[in-house]
Design a protein around this motif. Structure first.
Motif, PDB file in Angstrom:
ATOM      1  N   ASP A  65       0.821  -1.210   0.000  1.00 47.63           N
ATOM      2  CA  ASP A  65       0.000   0.000   0.000  1.00 47.63           C
ATOM      3  C   ASP A  65       0.859   1.265   0.000  1.00 47.63           C
ATOM      4  OD1 ASP A  65      -2.123  -1.756   0.010  1.00 47.63           O
ATOM      5  OD2 ASP A  65      -2.707  -1.357   2.089  1.00 47.63           O
ATOM      6  N   TYR A  68       1.959   1.717  -3.446  1.00 47.36           N
ATOM      7  CA  TYR A  68       0.825   2.245  -4.206  1.00 47.36           C
ATOM      8  C   TYR A  68       0.726   3.764  -4.029  1.00 47.36           C
ATOM      9  CZ  TYR A  68      -3.882   3.558  -5.467  1.00 47.36           C
ATOM     10  OH  TYR A  68      -4.951   4.204  -6.023  1.00 47.36           O
ATOM     11  N   THR A  78      -5.865   3.549  -8.843  1.00 48.71           N
ATOM     12  CA  THR A  78      -6.501   2.344  -9.347  1.00 48.71           C
ATOM     13  C   THR A  78      -7.071   1.559  -8.173  1.00 48.71           C
ATOM     14  OG1 THR A  78      -6.149   0.330 -10.632  1.00 48.71           O
ATOM     15  CG2 THR A  78      -4.306   1.090  -9.337  1.00 48.71           C
ATOM     16  N   PRO A  80      -7.955  -1.918  -6.200  1.00 42.96           N
ATOM     17  CA  PRO A  80      -7.302  -3.231  -6.173  1.00 42.96           C
ATOM     18  C   PRO A  80      -7.965  -4.178  -7.176  1.00 42.96           C
ATOM     19  CG  PRO A  80      -7.767  -2.477  -3.945  1.00 42.96           C
ATOM     20  CD  PRO A  80      -8.458  -1.531  -4.887  1.00 42.96           C
ATOM     21  N   TYR A 110      -2.390  -4.297  -7.185  1.00 40.40           N
ATOM     22  CA  TYR A 110      -2.539  -2.985  -7.790  1.00 40.40           C
ATOM     23  C   TYR A 110      -1.898  -3.086  -9.154  1.00 40.40           C
ATOM     24  CZ  TYR A 110      -4.027  -0.992  -3.365  1.00 40.40           C
ATOM     25  OH  TYR A 110      -4.731  -0.693  -2.225  1.00 40.40           O
TER      26      TYR A 110
END
Length: 146
Positions: A65, A68, A78, A80, A110
């Protein structure tokens, strides 16, 4: 967790030439048209303590994360990607690699098309098989997702 190092590797893999044949690489595995980099691994944490395994999965999900959060401003936000649907599709249709393999090992990823590279980047935590170690993966490929 070394976010800067992971980002640098992902950037490098977006431009590194793909190998002509399948084989190991310093980061994980390299095949014609794709790289799979193991950014972190539980190294032997297989069927040991379930609480320890759950903590490792949670830690790697936080790292995924965090990556991301750094990549989304660059390539777009985006949702998941549910790899379970891809895994279910493998039962009735031919799903190309690396997507079939990734869906066998991870639950969500992702996914981005890395702008200007012609490549796709996926980040996932491979934790589907309790008999296998937990891994934080970055997949870079020229194969569009199914």
């Amino acid at each position: 967790m070394d976010i800067a190092r992971h980002l640098a590797l992902i950037d490098e893999l977006c431009f590194r030439p793909f190998p002509a044949e399948h084989g190991p690489s310093d980061e994980g595995a390299a095949d014609p048209g794709r790289f799979t980099a193991v950014l972190a691994s539980s190294h032997g944490l297989r069927e040991s303590d379930p609480a320890e395994r759950a903590a490792t999965v949670e830690q790697y999900e936080k790292e995924r994360d965090a990556l991301y959060e750094r990549l989304a401003p660059r390539w777009g936000e985006t949702a998941p990607w549910n790899l379970r649907t891809v895994l279910l599709r493998t039962e009735r249709e031919e799903i190309p690699e690396p997507w079939a393999g990734l869906s066998a090992h991870a639950r969500v990823a992702y996914l981005w098309e890395a702008e200007g590279t012609g490549r796709w980047v996926a980040l996932a935590v491979a934790d589907r098989d309790a008999a296998d170690e937990v891994r934080l993966l970055a997949v870079v490929t020229e194969e569009a997702p199914p």
